[in-house]
Scaffold this motif. Structure first.
Motif, PDB file in Angstrom:
ATOM      1  N   CYS A 171      -6.763 -67.301  95.148  1.00 56.72           N
ATOM      2  CA  CYS A 171      -6.939 -68.959  95.663  1.00 56.72           C
ATOM      3  C   CYS A 171      -5.389 -69.628  95.594  1.00 56.72           C
ATOM      4  CB  CYS A 171      -7.837 -69.501  94.769  1.00 56.72           C
ATOM      5  SG  CYS A 171      -8.189 -71.112  95.168  1.00 56.72           S
ATOM      6  N   PHE A 172      -5.045 -70.237  96.442  1.00 54.51           N
ATOM      7  CA  PHE A 172      -3.733 -71.096  96.406  1.00 54.51           C
ATOM      8  C   PHE A 172      -4.371 -72.484  97.111  1.00 54.51           C
ATOM      9  CE2 PHE A 172      -1.508 -67.377  95.377  1.00 54.51           C
ATOM     10  CZ  PHE A 172      -0.446 -67.910  94.766  1.00 54.51           C
ATOM     11  N   MET A 173      -3.685 -73.567  96.567  1.00 52.24           N
ATOM     12  CA  MET A 173      -3.980 -74.728  97.208  1.00 52.24           C
ATOM     13  C   MET A 173      -2.714 -75.695  97.011  1.00 52.24           C
ATOM     14  SD  MET A 173      -6.276 -76.292  93.814  1.00 52.24           S
ATOM     15  CE  MET A 173      -7.115 -74.590  93.945  1.00 52.24           C
ATOM     16  N   VAL A 174      -2.543 -76.688  97.903  1.00 54.11           N
ATOM     17  CA  VAL A 174      -1.666 -77.517  97.975  1.00 54.11           C
ATOM     18  C   VAL A 174      -2.080 -78.901  97.390  1.00 54.11           C
ATOM     19  CG1 VAL A 174      -0.219 -79.101  99.547  1.00 54.11           C
ATOM     20  CG2 VAL A 174      -0.673 -76.519 100.326  1.00 54.11           C
ATOM     21  N   LEU A 175      -1.266 -79.148  96.188  1.00 51.75           N
ATOM     22  CA  LEU A 175      -1.287 -80.306  95.552  1.00 51.75           C
ATOM     23  C   LEU A 175      -0.301 -81.323  95.686  1.00 51.75           C
ATOM     24  CD1 LEU A 175      -3.378 -78.552  94.036  1.00 51.75           C
ATOM     25  CD2 LEU A 175      -2.438 -79.759  91.671  1.00 51.75           C
ATOM     26  N   HIS A 204     -22.800 -73.929  88.565  1.00 48.66           N
ATOM     27  CA  HIS A 204     -22.667 -72.715  89.287  1.00 48.66           C
ATOM     28  C   HIS A 204     -21.325 -71.788  88.496  1.00 48.66           C
ATOM     29  CE1 HIS A 204     -24.725 -74.400  92.520  1.00 48.66           C
ATOM     30  NE2 HIS A 204     -24.076 -75.452  92.516  1.00 48.66           N
ATOM     31  N   ALA A 205     -21.863 -70.427  88.364  1.00 45.85           N
ATOM     32  CA  ALA A 205     -20.856 -69.574  87.968  1.00 45.85           C
ATOM     33  C   ALA A 205     -20.076 -68.912  88.891  1.00 45.85           C
ATOM     34  CB  ALA A 205     -21.417 -68.695  86.923  1.00 45.85           C
ATOM     35  N   THR A 206     -18.593 -68.973  88.727  1.00 46.02           N
ATOM     36  CA  THR A 206     -17.714 -68.256  89.823  1.00 46.02           C
ATOM     37  C   THR A 206     -18.066 -66.780  89.889  1.00 46.02           C
ATOM     38  OG1 THR A 206     -15.907 -68.423  88.317  1.00 46.02           O
ATOM     39  CG2 THR A 206     -15.969 -70.029  89.872  1.00 46.02           C
ATOM     40  N   GLY A 207     -18.293 -66.127  88.733  1.00 44.75           N
ATOM     41  CA  GLY A 207     -18.511 -64.774  88.478  1.00 44.75           C
ATOM     42  C   GLY A 207     -19.644 -64.367  89.138  1.00 44.75           C
ATOM     43  N   ASP A 208     -20.564 -65.292  89.530  1.00 47.60           N
ATOM     44  CA  ASP A 208     -21.862 -64.948  90.354  1.00 47.60           C
ATOM     45  C   ASP A 208     -21.537 -65.086  91.821  1.00 47.60           C
ATOM     46  OD1 ASP A 208     -23.167 -64.282  88.074  1.00 47.60           O
ATOM     47  OD2 ASP A 208     -24.298 -66.243  88.465  1.00 47.60           O
ATOM     48  N   LEU A 209     -20.375 -65.418  91.984  1.00 42.10           N
ATOM     49  CA  LEU A 209     -19.898 -65.691  93.558  1.00 42.10           C
ATOM     50  C   LEU A 209     -18.649 -64.543  94.090  1.00 42.10           C
ATOM     51  CD1 LEU A 209     -20.251 -67.603  96.116  1.00 42.10           C
ATOM     52  CD2 LEU A 209     -18.140 -68.853  95.383  1.00 42.10           C
ATOM     53  N   VAL A 210     -17.635 -64.461  93.108  1.00 39.25           N
ATOM     54  CA  VAL A 210     -16.518 -63.634  93.490  1.00 39.25           C
ATOM     55  C   VAL A 210     -16.356 -62.675  92.016  1.00 39.25           C
ATOM     56  CG1 VAL A 210     -15.558 -65.656  94.730  1.00 39.25           C
ATOM     57  CG2 VAL A 210     -14.865 -65.239  92.299  1.00 39.25           C
ATOM     58  N   GLY A 211     -17.017 -62.647  90.958  1.00 37.39           N
ATOM     59  CA  GLY A 211     -16.692 -62.034  90.152  1.00 37.39           C
ATOM     60  C   GLY A 211     -15.631 -62.368  89.125  1.00 37.39           C
ATOM     61  N   HIS A 212     -15.283 -61.743  88.106  1.00 41.05           N
ATOM     62  CA  HIS A 212     -14.149 -62.770  87.511  1.00 41.05           C
ATOM     63  C   HIS A 212     -12.765 -62.026  87.838  1.00 41.05           C
ATOM     64  CE1 HIS A 212     -13.015 -64.645  83.907  1.00 41.05           C
ATOM     65  NE2 HIS A 212     -12.203 -63.890  83.512  1.00 41.05           N
ATOM     66  N   THR A 213     -12.009 -63.180  88.138  1.00 40.13           N
ATOM     67  CA  THR A 213     -10.807 -63.020  88.924  1.00 40.13           C
ATOM     68  C   THR A 213      -9.412 -63.342  88.176  1.00 40.13           C
ATOM     69  OG1 THR A 213     -10.854 -65.057  90.169  1.00 40.13           O
ATOM     70  CG2 THR A 213     -11.500 -62.979  91.336  1.00 40.13           C
ATOM     71  N   MET A 214      -9.773 -63.255  86.684  1.00 42.32           N
ATOM     72  CA  MET A 214      -8.676 -63.368  85.682  1.00 42.32           C
ATOM     73  C   MET A 214      -7.834 -64.683  86.115  1.00 42.32           C
ATOM     74  SD  MET A 214      -8.884 -61.563  83.417  1.00 42.32           S
ATOM     75  CE  MET A 214     -10.071 -60.164  82.578  1.00 42.32           C
ATOM     76  N   GLU A 215      -6.577 -64.344  86.872  1.00 38.19           N
ATOM     77  CA  GLU A 215      -5.365 -65.353  86.792  1.00 38.19           C
ATOM     78  C   GLU A 215      -6.045 -66.318  87.632  1.00 38.19           C
ATOM     79  OE1 GLU A 215      -3.450 -62.392  84.653  1.00 38.19           O
ATOM     80  OE2 GLU A 215      -4.599 -62.183  86.691  1.00 38.19           O
ATOM     81  N   ALA A 216      -6.777 -65.810  88.752  1.00 37.14           N
ATOM     82  CA  ALA A 216      -7.249 -66.981  89.900  1.00 37.14           C
ATOM     83  C   ALA A 216      -8.523 -67.476  89.813  1.00 37.14           C
ATOM     84  CB  ALA A 216      -7.431 -65.809  91.328  1.00 37.14           C
ATOM     85  N   GLN A 217      -9.112 -67.334  88.344  1.00 38.30           N
ATOM     86  CA  GLN A 217     -10.343 -67.677  88.205  1.00 38.30           C
ATOM     87  C   GLN A 217     -10.387 -69.209  88.290  1.00 38.30           C
ATOM     88  OE1 GLN A 217     -12.648 -65.588  88.181  1.00 38.30           O
ATOM     89  NE2 GLN A 217     -14.688 -66.599  87.075  1.00 38.30           N
ATOM     90  N   ALA A 218      -9.610 -69.907  87.516  1.00 38.29           N
ATOM     91  CA  ALA A 218      -9.526 -71.372  87.389  1.00 38.29           C
ATOM     92  C   ALA A 218      -9.303 -72.091  88.734  1.00 38.29           C
ATOM     93  CB  ALA A 218      -8.424 -71.922  86.289  1.00 38.29           C
ATOM     94  N   PRO A 219      -8.234 -71.484  89.448  1.00 37.65           N
ATOM     95  CA  PRO A 219      -7.887 -72.161  90.888  1.00 37.65           C
ATOM     96  C   PRO A 219      -9.178 -71.977  91.803  1.00 37.65           C
ATOM     97  CG  PRO A 219      -5.962 -70.861  90.111  1.00 37.65           C
ATOM     98  CD  PRO A 219      -6.934 -70.526  89.143  1.00 37.65           C
ATOM     99  N   THR A 220     -10.093 -70.814  91.672  1.00 35.05           N
ATOM    100  CA  THR A 220     -11.223 -70.374  92.462  1.00 35.05           C
ATOM    101  C   THR A 220     -12.098 -71.559  92.039  1.00 35.05           C
ATOM    102  OG1 THR A 220     -10.595 -68.271  92.910  1.00 35.05           O
ATOM    103  CG2 THR A 220     -12.807 -68.835  93.279  1.00 35.05           C
TER     104      THR A 220
END
Length: 374
Positions: free
Chosen positions: A240-244, A322-338
């Motif tokens: 996950c990437f985003m423009v801030l 909503h738990a991101t783990g129930d949508l994409v799994g645990h993506t470690m470094e990408a978890q908070a951005p997701t």
């Protein structure tokens, strides 16, 4: 202090490609795509098949990237597209980059030979040193550096402002966002591309986390249900990437904000029963959070998952979680951005006016991000 807004999101995972696919999966519920066989007994959530050429045009670039780098580079391209920045070379030339990333991938053949030889070595220490010096090529080591993702994004997409790479599992994702937001809010910089990537389909990382007792070894179960059966996380491949950017900067180039990043706070508690719960209470108070939806990065690991659940009942009574783990799994470094991407999508789609994103690391590190309407 200046307002900080999100103007573009790029997201890839087992749920698909793009923000819309993820919001549809979130509203649809159901179990994410799960691979139970490849790494049995450990389930993983593999990333969807992608047409790499769409964001990484050169085959030579694709060949020299490992899967986590390709996922990150692809998501970064999607974010630039969504923000209307993909074709603006001058803007990308001053756009700054912060990446949250782990270590590179390993040469499994060499690892296997070393582990096999160690069993019968007369002097295991000497044997290990000799093999490490002789079998691990310097060029291979360089290809595994965590800042290679930032380098590839600069090469492929032309984002050539200042670059930072943070390591540190889940906390690196929180702090990548936090530093970008604070620099924009303070007036030090105008625009950032920030995010992370993770490849879960690796025997070495599964081995590492299993040695710590962190992995779920049964068929898929929702994050909140796992602690009752011993707990554990299911890793997921994704990016996950985003423009801030500052609100003024976005307005000056006609970019429409999806949501405002009102505040980000992080902590590193000494883990004991109740410490994650207390940490989340402190972080939510610091952010003055009153969310009407929560996007949780909960792992499913026993103890900290129940801690988080208890804290969220107090912090956001009655709000859907909503738990991101129930949508994409645990993506470690990408978890908070997701989590931030999903929250911004819900706010942009008028499904929420304020959201709280949480990140409780599997071992250390707690974080909270407050988003509001743009």
């Amino acid at each position: 202090m200046r307002d900080v807004v999100i103007t573009g999101i790029g997201l890839v995972s087992s749920a698909g490609e793009g923000l819309e696919a993820h919001l549809n999966a979130l509203s649809g519920g159901g179990a994410p795509h799960t691979d139970l066989a490849t790494f049995e007994p450990f389930p993983v959530h593999p990333a969807t098949a992608l047409e790499w050429d769409r964001q990484i045009p050169k085959k030579s670039d694709q060949r020299q990237m490992e899967p986590w780098q390709k996922l990150g580079c692809y998501a970064a391209g999607l974010a630039l597209n969504a923000a209307g920045a993909k074709e603006d070379a001058a803007l990308k030339g001053r756009m700054q980059l912060i990446v949250s990333a782990g270590g590179g991938e390993r040469d499994y053949a060499v690892d296997g030979q070393i582990l096999t030889g160690l069993r019968n070595a007369e002097n295991p220490g000497v044997f290990l040193n000799e093999r490490l010096m002789g079998d691990l090529r310097p060029t291979l080591f360089l290809a595994q550096l965590s800042n290679l993702l930032a380098g590839n994004i600069a090469i492929v997409h032309g984002v050539t402002g200042a670059s930072r790479t943070f390591m540190g599992e889940e906390s690196s994702g929180v702090d990548a966002l936090r530093i970008a937001r604070e620099r924009i809010a303070s007036g030090q910089d105008d625009i950032f591309l920030v995010g992370g990537a993770y490849n879960a389909e690796r025997p070495d990382v599964l081995l590492i986390y299993e040695m710590g007792g962190f992995l779920w070894k049964k068929p898929y179960a929702p994050v909140w249900n796992r602690p009752a059966e011993g707990g554990g996380m299911i890793l997921g491949s994704g990016a996950c990437f985003m423009v801030l950017e500052s609100r003024e900067h976005a307005a000056s180039r006609g970019a429409k904000p999806l949501a405002a990043v009102a505040g980000i706070a992080s902590d590193r508690s000494r883990r004991k029963p109740g410490s994650a719960e207390a940490s989340l209470h402190r972080l939510a108070k610091q952010l003055e959070a009153k969310p009407d939806v929560v996007i949780s990065g909960a792992t499913g690991i026993k103890g900290i998952t129940e801690d988080e659940q208890a804290a969220l009942k107090d912090i956001a009574p009655g709000a859907p979680v909503h738990a991101t783990g129930d949508l994409v799994g645990h993506t470690m470094e990408a978890q908070a951005p997701t989590g931030v991407a999903l929250a911004a999508g819900l706010i942009a789609g008028r499904k929420a006016s304020e959201a709280l994103v949480t990140s409780v690391g599997h071992w250390r590190g707690e974080g909270a991000i407050r988003l509001t309407k743009a």
